[in-house]
Design a protein around this motif. Structure first.
Motif, PDB file in Angstrom:
ATOM      1  N   ASN A  38       0.755  -1.204   0.097  1.00  0.00           N
ATOM      2  CA  ASN A  38      -0.214   0.020  -0.072  1.00  0.00           C
ATOM      3  C   ASN A  38       0.814   1.264  -0.089  1.00  0.00           C
ATOM      4  OD1 ASN A  38      -2.346   1.753   0.084  1.00  0.00           O
ATOM      5  ND2 ASN A  38      -2.586   1.448   2.437  1.00  0.00           N
ATOM      6  N   ALA A  39       1.422   1.539  -1.212  1.00  0.00           N
ATOM      7  CA  ALA A  39       2.311   2.570  -1.303  1.00  0.00           C
ATOM      8  C   ALA A  39       1.910   3.872  -1.164  1.00  0.00           C
ATOM      9  CB  ALA A  39       3.190   2.499  -2.675  1.00  0.00           C
ATOM     10  N   ASP A  40       2.474   4.837  -0.673  1.00  0.00           N
ATOM     11  CA  ASP A  40       2.341   6.374  -0.660  1.00  0.00           C
ATOM     12  C   ASP A  40       2.624   6.792  -2.039  1.00  0.00           C
ATOM     13  OD1 ASP A  40       1.827   9.104  -0.302  1.00  0.00           O
ATOM     14  OD2 ASP A  40       2.544   8.928   1.946  1.00  0.00           O
ATOM     15  N   LEU A  41       1.816   6.634  -3.136  1.00  0.00           N
ATOM     16  CA  LEU A  41       2.265   7.093  -4.347  1.00  0.00           C
ATOM     17  C   LEU A  41       2.222   8.820  -4.526  1.00  0.00           C
ATOM     18  CD1 LEU A  41       0.135   4.687  -6.693  1.00  0.00           C
ATOM     19  CD2 LEU A  41       2.581   4.659  -5.891  1.00  0.00           C
ATOM     20  N   GLU A  42       1.229   9.535  -3.736  1.00  0.00           N
ATOM     21  CA  GLU A  42       1.442  10.976  -3.887  1.00  0.00           C
ATOM     22  C   GLU A  42       2.784  11.560  -3.525  1.00  0.00           C
ATOM     23  OE1 GLU A  42      -0.883  14.821  -2.180  1.00  0.00           O
ATOM     24  OE2 GLU A  42      -1.481  12.766  -1.576  1.00  0.00           O
ATOM     25  N   GLU A  43       3.322  10.853  -2.271  1.00  0.00           N
ATOM     26  CA  GLU A  43       4.622  11.308  -1.751  1.00  0.00           C
ATOM     27  C   GLU A  43       5.591  10.858  -2.940  1.00  0.00           C
ATOM     28  OE1 GLU A  43       7.080  13.236   0.706  1.00  0.00           O
ATOM     29  OE2 GLU A  43       4.962  13.263   0.880  1.00  0.00           O
ATOM     30  N   PHE A  44       5.717   9.616  -3.090  1.00  0.00           N
ATOM     31  CA  PHE A  44       6.623   9.086  -4.162  1.00  0.00           C
ATOM     32  C   PHE A  44       6.716   9.759  -5.413  1.00  0.00           C
ATOM     33  CE2 PHE A  44       7.245   6.400  -7.952  1.00  0.00           C
ATOM     34  CZ  PHE A  44       8.735   5.809  -7.574  1.00  0.00           C
ATOM     35  N   GLY A  47       5.852  12.971  -5.814  1.00  0.00           N
ATOM     36  CA  GLY A  47       6.108  14.203  -5.321  1.00  0.00           C
ATOM     37  C   GLY A  47       7.705  14.438  -5.301  1.00  0.00           C
ATOM     38  N   ILE A  48       8.303  13.326  -4.540  1.00  0.00           N
ATOM     39  CA  ILE A  48       9.795  13.372  -4.559  1.00  0.00           C
ATOM     40  C   ILE A  48      10.458  13.114  -6.245  1.00  0.00           C
ATOM     41  CG2 ILE A  48      11.635  11.902  -3.798  1.00  0.00           C
ATOM     42  CD1 ILE A  48       9.977  11.216  -1.307  1.00  0.00           C
ATOM     43  N   TRP A  89      -1.275  13.237 -20.519  1.00  0.00           N
ATOM     44  CA  TRP A  89      -0.805  13.463 -19.035  1.00  0.00           C
ATOM     45  C   TRP A  89      -0.045  14.746 -19.073  1.00  0.00           C
ATOM     46  CZ3 TRP A  89       1.912   8.087 -18.308  1.00  0.00           C
ATOM     47  CH2 TRP A  89       0.843   7.072 -18.148  1.00  0.00           C
ATOM     48  N   PRO A  90      -0.292  15.916 -17.805  1.00  0.00           N
ATOM     49  CA  PRO A  90       0.244  17.153 -17.999  1.00  0.00           C
ATOM     50  C   PRO A  90       1.761  17.087 -17.380  1.00  0.00           C
ATOM     51  CG  PRO A  90      -1.185  16.738 -16.164  1.00  0.00           C
ATOM     52  CD  PRO A  90      -1.170  15.423 -16.859  1.00  0.00           C
ATOM     53  N   TYR A  91       2.148  15.939 -17.141  1.00  0.00           N
ATOM     54  CA  TYR A  91       3.478  15.881 -16.469  1.00  0.00           C
ATOM     55  C   TYR A  91       4.668  16.052 -17.515  1.00  0.00           C
ATOM     56  CZ  TYR A  91       0.205  13.741 -13.508  1.00  0.00           C
ATOM     57  OH  TYR A  91      -0.934  13.463 -12.626  1.00  0.00           O
ATOM     58  N   PHE A  92       4.340  15.681 -18.937  1.00  0.00           N
ATOM     59  CA  PHE A  92       5.330  15.481 -19.639  1.00  0.00           C
ATOM     60  C   PHE A  92       5.309  16.468 -21.067  1.00  0.00           C
ATOM     61  CE2 PHE A  92       4.574  11.346 -17.766  1.00  0.00           C
ATOM     62  CZ  PHE A  92       5.534  11.169 -17.104  1.00  0.00           C
ATOM     63  N   ARG A  93       6.504  16.643 -21.622  1.00  0.00           N
ATOM     64  CA  ARG A  93       6.520  17.606 -22.746  1.00  0.00           C
ATOM     65  C   ARG A  93       6.171  16.773 -24.203  1.00  0.00           C
ATOM     66  NH1 ARG A  93      12.285  19.971 -24.202  1.00  0.00           N
ATOM     67  NH2 ARG A  93      11.043  20.272 -26.257  1.00  0.00           N
ATOM     68  N   VAL A 102      15.436   5.103  -2.991  1.00  0.00           N
ATOM     69  CA  VAL A 102      14.497   4.026  -2.179  1.00  0.00           C
ATOM     70  C   VAL A 102      13.729   4.710  -1.136  1.00  0.00           C
ATOM     71  CG1 VAL A 102      14.304   1.956  -1.161  1.00  0.00           C
ATOM     72  CG2 VAL A 102      16.423   2.044  -2.581  1.00  0.00           C
ATOM     73  N   LEU A 103      12.230   4.706  -1.374  1.00  0.00           N
ATOM     74  CA  LEU A 103      11.423   5.127  -0.622  1.00  0.00           C
ATOM     75  C   LEU A 103      10.815   4.016   0.532  1.00  0.00           C
ATOM     76  CD1 LEU A 103      10.016   7.760   0.460  1.00  0.00           C
ATOM     77  CD2 LEU A 103       8.019   7.458  -1.018  1.00  0.00           C
ATOM     78  N   ILE A 104      11.192   3.876   1.689  1.00  0.00           N
ATOM     79  CA  ILE A 104      10.825   2.676   2.467  1.00  0.00           C
ATOM     80  C   ILE A 104       9.613   2.979   2.901  1.00  0.00           C
ATOM     81  CG2 ILE A 104      11.731   1.415   4.403  1.00  0.00           C
ATOM     82  CD1 ILE A 104      14.525   1.744   3.604  1.00  0.00           C
ATOM     83  N   HIS A 105       8.846   2.096   3.038  1.00  0.00           N
ATOM     84  CA  HIS A 105       7.398   2.180   3.823  1.00  0.00           C
ATOM     85  C   HIS A 105       7.494   1.216   5.092  1.00  0.00           C
ATOM     86  CE1 HIS A 105       6.234   3.864   0.191  1.00  0.00           C
ATOM     87  NE2 HIS A 105       4.986   4.281   0.479  1.00  0.00           N
ATOM     88  N   PRO A 106       6.736   1.588   6.077  1.00  0.00           N
ATOM     89  CA  PRO A 106       6.540   0.642   7.273  1.00  0.00           C
ATOM     90  C   PRO A 106       5.703  -0.519   7.197  1.00  0.00           C
ATOM     91  CG  PRO A 106       5.527   2.644   7.563  1.00  0.00           C
ATOM     92  CD  PRO A 106       5.961   2.844   6.367  1.00  0.00           C
ATOM     93  N   GLN A 107       6.035  -1.393   5.986  1.00  0.00           N
ATOM     94  CA  GLN A 107       5.236  -2.399   5.745  1.00  0.00           C
ATOM     95  C   GLN A 107       5.888  -3.555   5.613  1.00  0.00           C
ATOM     96  OE1 GLN A 107       2.315  -1.380   2.711  1.00  0.00           O
ATOM     97  NE2 GLN A 107       2.532   0.768   3.438  1.00  0.00           N
TER      98      GLN A 107
END
Length: 208
Positions: free
Chosen positions: A3-9, A11-12, A74-78, A152-157
């Motif tokens: 259950n990853a925090d995709l918004e935070e991922f 965002g980084i 998608w608005p993120y890419f040119r 690496v974004l480590i989740h407490p899972q």
């Protein structure tokens, strides 16, 4: 499943310096189950010279991806781009041309990643590439010495199991000589419970 925090991922990830985001066709096919129908009279978007957004680049020697019209919304890419090989079907290349999707030919049976990255640098001035893909592409790039940093974004899972996916998939090593050494560059806690690790890949003598 994590259950990853995709918004935070993301965002980084999007805050990093990058001129292209590289992914593999398997990742795309696994993520997009239904492809919206392509409208008739397709007209590619106009490009802006000062557009600072990254390119969205897909490794697809088999010509499997047919959802490019969705990526363009998608608005993120040119813009979008394909990496193909010299054995990619003519039908697929014509498909890309008809939609004004640029592509780079590199490698024979499959995409030669080093050749492709060199072409992106020389033809499109793309020097900073972020890889957002599955373990196979990550593993191929790492084994070929084409990666400078690993984040690496480590989740407490804890997941466990015997079929969990890996962010780094490659053939087994024959000796310790193929081990990729990392140097820790920084540790941050973007949110309570999350730990963001940034490693520099230590280049071996043969890669320097």
């Amino acid at each position: 499943m994590l259950n990853a925090d995709l918004e935070e991922f993301y965002g980084i990830a999007m805050g990093m310096k990058q001129e292209a985001v590289l992914t593999g066709s398997r990742t795309i096919l696994a993520a997009i189950k239904e492809v919206e129908p392509e409208k008739d009279g397709f007209v590619p978007p106009s490009e802006e010279k000062d557009d600072a957004r990254p390119w969205f680049v897909v490794v697809d020697s088999k010509g499997a991806v047919r959802s490019w019209h969705m990526f363009r919304t998608w608005p993120y890419f040119r813009g979008v781009m394909a990496l193909v090989s010299r054995t990619t079907s003519t039908e697929y290349l014509e498909y890309l041309k008809a939609r004004s999707i640029p592509y780079v030919i590199a490698g024979n049976d499959q995409v030669d990643l080093e050749e492709a990255l060199c072409a992106l640098r020389h033809e499109y001035k793309i020097r900073n590439v972020r890889v957002d893909s599955g373990g196979r592409l990550n593993g191929a790039l790492l084994r070929k010495g084409l990666v400078d940093e690993v984040h690496v974004l480590i989740h407490p899972q804890l997941i466990g199991g015997t079929s969990a996916s890996s962010m780094f998939m490659a053939d087994d090593l024959d000796s310790k000589n193929g081990i990729i050494a990392l140097d820790l560059a920084h540790v941050r806690r973007p949110k309570p419970g999350l730990v963001w690790l940034r490693y520099k890949v230590r280049k071996s003598t043969s890669q320097s």
